[in-house]
Design an enzyme around this catalytic site. Sequence first.
Site, PDB file in Angstrom:
ATOM      1  N   ASN A  13       0.114  27.615  29.882  1.00 14.38           N
ATOM      2  CA  ASN A  13      -0.405  26.954  31.105  1.00 14.38           C
ATOM      3  C   ASN A  13       0.669  25.937  31.467  1.00 14.38           C
ATOM      4  O   ASN A  13       1.005  25.077  30.632  1.00 14.38           O
ATOM      5  CB  ASN A  13      -1.730  26.302  30.726  1.00 14.38           C
ATOM      6  CG  ASN A  13      -2.568  25.786  31.860  1.00 14.38           C
ATOM      7  OD1 ASN A  13      -3.502  25.047  31.600  1.00 14.38           O
ATOM      8  ND2 ASN A  13      -2.280  26.141  33.088  1.00 14.38           N
ATOM      9  N   GLN A  46      -0.614  23.582  37.506  1.00 14.76           N
ATOM     10  CA  GLN A  46      -1.112  22.267  37.920  1.00 14.76           C
ATOM     11  C   GLN A  46       0.037  21.248  37.974  1.00 14.76           C
ATOM     12  O   GLN A  46       1.081  21.440  37.299  1.00 14.76           O
ATOM     13  CB  GLN A  46      -2.165  21.725  36.931  1.00 14.76           C
ATOM     14  CG  GLN A  46      -3.565  22.300  37.118  1.00 14.76           C
ATOM     15  CD  GLN A  46      -3.798  23.614  36.389  1.00 14.76           C
ATOM     16  OE1 GLN A  46      -3.204  23.867  35.297  1.00 14.76           O
ATOM     17  NE2 GLN A  46      -4.617  24.476  36.939  1.00 14.76           N
ATOM     18  N   CYS A  78      -8.101  18.590  32.936  1.00 17.10           N
ATOM     19  CA  CYS A  78      -7.235  19.703  32.549  1.00 17.10           C
ATOM     20  C   CYS A  78      -6.895  19.519  31.086  1.00 17.10           C
ATOM     21  O   CYS A  78      -6.214  18.542  30.731  1.00 17.10           O
ATOM     22  CB  CYS A  78      -5.972  19.728  33.406  1.00 17.10           C
ATOM     23  SG  CYS A  78      -4.779  20.996  32.902  1.00 17.10           S
ATOM     24  N   ASN A  80      -5.208  21.617  28.690  1.00 15.99           N
ATOM     25  CA  ASN A  80      -3.831  21.866  28.258  1.00 15.99           C
ATOM     26  C   ASN A  80      -2.913  20.766  28.790  1.00 15.99           C
ATOM     27  O   ASN A  80      -1.958  20.338  28.111  1.00 15.99           O
ATOM     28  CB  ASN A  80      -3.360  23.228  28.776  1.00 15.99           C
ATOM     29  CG  ASN A  80      -4.029  24.388  28.058  1.00 15.99           C
ATOM     30  OD1 ASN A  80      -4.253  24.342  26.848  1.00 15.99           O
ATOM     31  ND2 ASN A  80      -4.380  25.425  28.802  1.00 15.99           N
ATOM     32  N   ASN A 175     -15.025  19.553  34.444  1.00 16.66           N
ATOM     33  CA  ASN A 175     -14.789  20.498  35.545  1.00 16.66           C
ATOM     34  C   ASN A 175     -15.691  21.708  35.318  1.00 16.66           C
ATOM     35  O   ASN A 175     -16.105  21.978  34.211  1.00 16.66           O
ATOM     36  CB  ASN A 175     -13.308  20.884  35.626  1.00 16.66           C
ATOM     37  CG  ASN A 175     -12.807  21.519  34.327  1.00 16.66           C
ATOM     38  OD1 ASN A 175     -13.437  21.445  33.287  1.00 16.66           O
ATOM     39  ND2 ASN A 175     -11.649  22.166  34.396  1.00 16.66           N
ATOM     40  N   ASN A 208     -14.295  27.657  37.577  1.00 21.39           N
ATOM     41  CA  ASN A 208     -13.357  28.407  36.741  1.00 21.39           C
ATOM     42  C   ASN A 208     -14.128  29.546  36.082  1.00 21.39           C
ATOM     43  O   ASN A 208     -15.216  29.306  35.524  1.00 21.39           O
ATOM     44  CB  ASN A 208     -12.776  27.482  35.681  1.00 21.39           C
ATOM     45  CG  ASN A 208     -12.003  26.315  36.277  1.00 21.39           C
ATOM     46  OD1 ASN A 208     -10.866  26.475  36.708  1.00 21.39           O
ATOM     47  ND2 ASN A 208     -12.620  25.137  36.328  1.00 21.39           N
ATOM     48  N   CYS A 235      -6.335  28.217  29.387  1.00 21.82           N
ATOM     49  CA  CYS A 235      -7.086  27.152  30.064  1.00 21.82           C
ATOM     50  C   CYS A 235      -7.793  26.343  28.981  1.00 21.82           C
ATOM     51  O   CYS A 235      -8.665  26.887  28.290  1.00 21.82           O
ATOM     52  CB  CYS A 235      -8.095  27.762  31.036  1.00 21.82           C
ATOM     53  SG  CYS A 235      -9.124  26.535  31.885  1.00 21.82           S
ATOM     54  N   GLY A 238     -11.323  25.629  29.726  1.00 25.68           N
ATOM     55  CA  GLY A 238     -11.979  26.939  29.678  1.00 25.68           C
ATOM     56  C   GLY A 238     -12.253  27.375  28.250  1.00 25.68           C
ATOM     57  O   GLY A 238     -13.299  27.970  27.960  1.00 25.68           O
TER      58      GLY A 238
HETATM   59  N1  LIG Z   1      -8.252  24.847  37.349  1.00 17.52           N
HETATM   60  C1  LIG Z   1      -9.051  23.769  36.737  1.00 17.52           C
HETATM   61  C2  LIG Z   1      -8.139  22.569  36.384  1.00 17.52           C
HETATM   62  C3  LIG Z   1      -7.131  22.905  35.276  1.00 17.52           C
HETATM   63  C4  LIG Z   1      -7.793  23.296  33.985  1.00 17.52           C
HETATM   64  C5  LIG Z   1      -6.937  24.015  32.951  1.00 17.52           C
HETATM   65  N2  LIG Z   1      -5.562  24.249  33.272  1.00 17.52           N
HETATM   66  C6  LIG Z   1      -7.097  23.388  31.562  1.00 17.52           C
HETATM   67  O1  LIG Z   1      -6.186  23.490  30.738  1.00 17.52           O
HETATM   68  O2  LIG Z   1      -8.211  22.842  31.323  1.00 17.52           O
HETATM   69  C7  LIG Z   1     -10.156  23.322  37.713  1.00 17.52           C
HETATM   70  O3  LIG Z   1      -9.969  23.472  38.925  1.00 17.52           O
HETATM   71  O4  LIG Z   1     -11.175  22.816  37.220  1.00 17.52           O
END
Ligand SMILES: N[C@H](CCC[C@H](N)C(=O)O)C(=O)O
Length: 297
Positions: A13, A46, A78, A80, A175, A208, A235, A238
Site C-alpha cells: 500500500n 493515499q 489509514c 498501513n 473508517n 471499503n 489495507c 481492512g
Molecule cells: N481507503 C480508505 C483509507 C485508507 C485505508 C488503507 N490504505 C489502510 O491501510 O487502512 C478509506 O477511504 O477509508
Amino acid sequence: MHIRFTKMQGAGNDFVVLDETGSELGLQAAHYRYLADRHFGVGADQILTVRKPPAAHAGEVDFEYIIHNADGSEVEQCGNGARCFARYVYDKGLTDQTTIRVLTRAGIITPRLTPDGRVTVNMGKPRWQPADIPFDPAGLESESSGQTHRWSLPLPATASTPAHSVWIVAVSMGNPHAVQQVASVEHAPVAQTGALIEHSPHFPQRVNAGYMEIVARDQIRLRVYERGAGETLACGTGACAAVVSGIAQGLLDSRVNVATRGGRLTIEWAGGAQHDVFMTGPADTVFEGHLELPDEP
Ligand SMILES: N[C@H](CCC[C@H](N)C(=O)O)C(=O)O
C-alpha cells in the site's frame, strides 16, 4: 509551488508523505489527486500529511496525521499509513520516541517501532453500531452470526454481473468497511463488485470492500477494494476489519496472520467492547523526491 515528498509503502500500500510540521502547504483535493496520479504525478494510494498537534491537543499527542485518498477525499484513518507515519517521523528526527501518540480524524492511535524493524499500532476499538460506521441497514435482510450480524447487501446488475446480494459484516475502524467471506480470494469478484459495494446507497460515506478467505482460525487471505483508491495490495484498517468480523462471528482466534497481495500483517484483538485492535506489519521508505506542483493541476 515546489514541494518535497517521501515515497513510502507498507505491505505494498503506497503513499506520498508530506511534511507540514514547518508550514502548511494549503493543498486542495486536486493537488492530492495530482500527487497520487500514477501517470501525471508521483503515484500513490493515499497522501499522508505530517503536522504538529493542533493547540487544543498540545501535550496530549505528538503529531497530527492527515490522510487523503487517491481521489482527493480526506478520510478518517489509514492503518498501513500509520506504520509509515511512525517510521517517517523517527527516521526524519522529528521525534526520538519509538512509541508516539498520533491524532487522526478517527481519534488517537499509538504506533510503536519494534526491534525487528516492523511497526505495531494500537488502532483503537472497532465500532459496530450502524450510525458509527456509517451504515443504513433499512430494508436489508439480516442474520445473526456469533456476536454480530451479517446483512444481505443488494448489488445492481452490470454488463458483467446480474443483480445479486452479498452477505457482509459492516464495521468501522474509524473508517467504514463491508467484509464478506469468500472461498478463494484469487477468484473473488473484486473487479466486478468492488466499486458496486463502495458506492452502495446503504453506506452514505461510501465504504471499503473486503474479501476474506479463512485458511485457518489464525490465518486469512484478504483483498480489499478501497474507498477512493480501488483495489490496493494491502489495507491495514481492512485487515483489522476482516479479523474483528471473523472473531466476532466465532470463526477466528484472537491473533491472526493476514496474507495480502503486498505482504503480511498480524492483527490481534481479544474481543469485546473493552479491547483495542493491534496491527503489526512493515513500513519502508522507497525514495525521496521533489517536484513543481501546478497551482491548478
Ligand atoms: N481507503 C480508505 C483509507 C485508507 C485505508 C488503507 N490504505 C489502510 O491501510 O487502512 C478509506 O477511504 O477509508
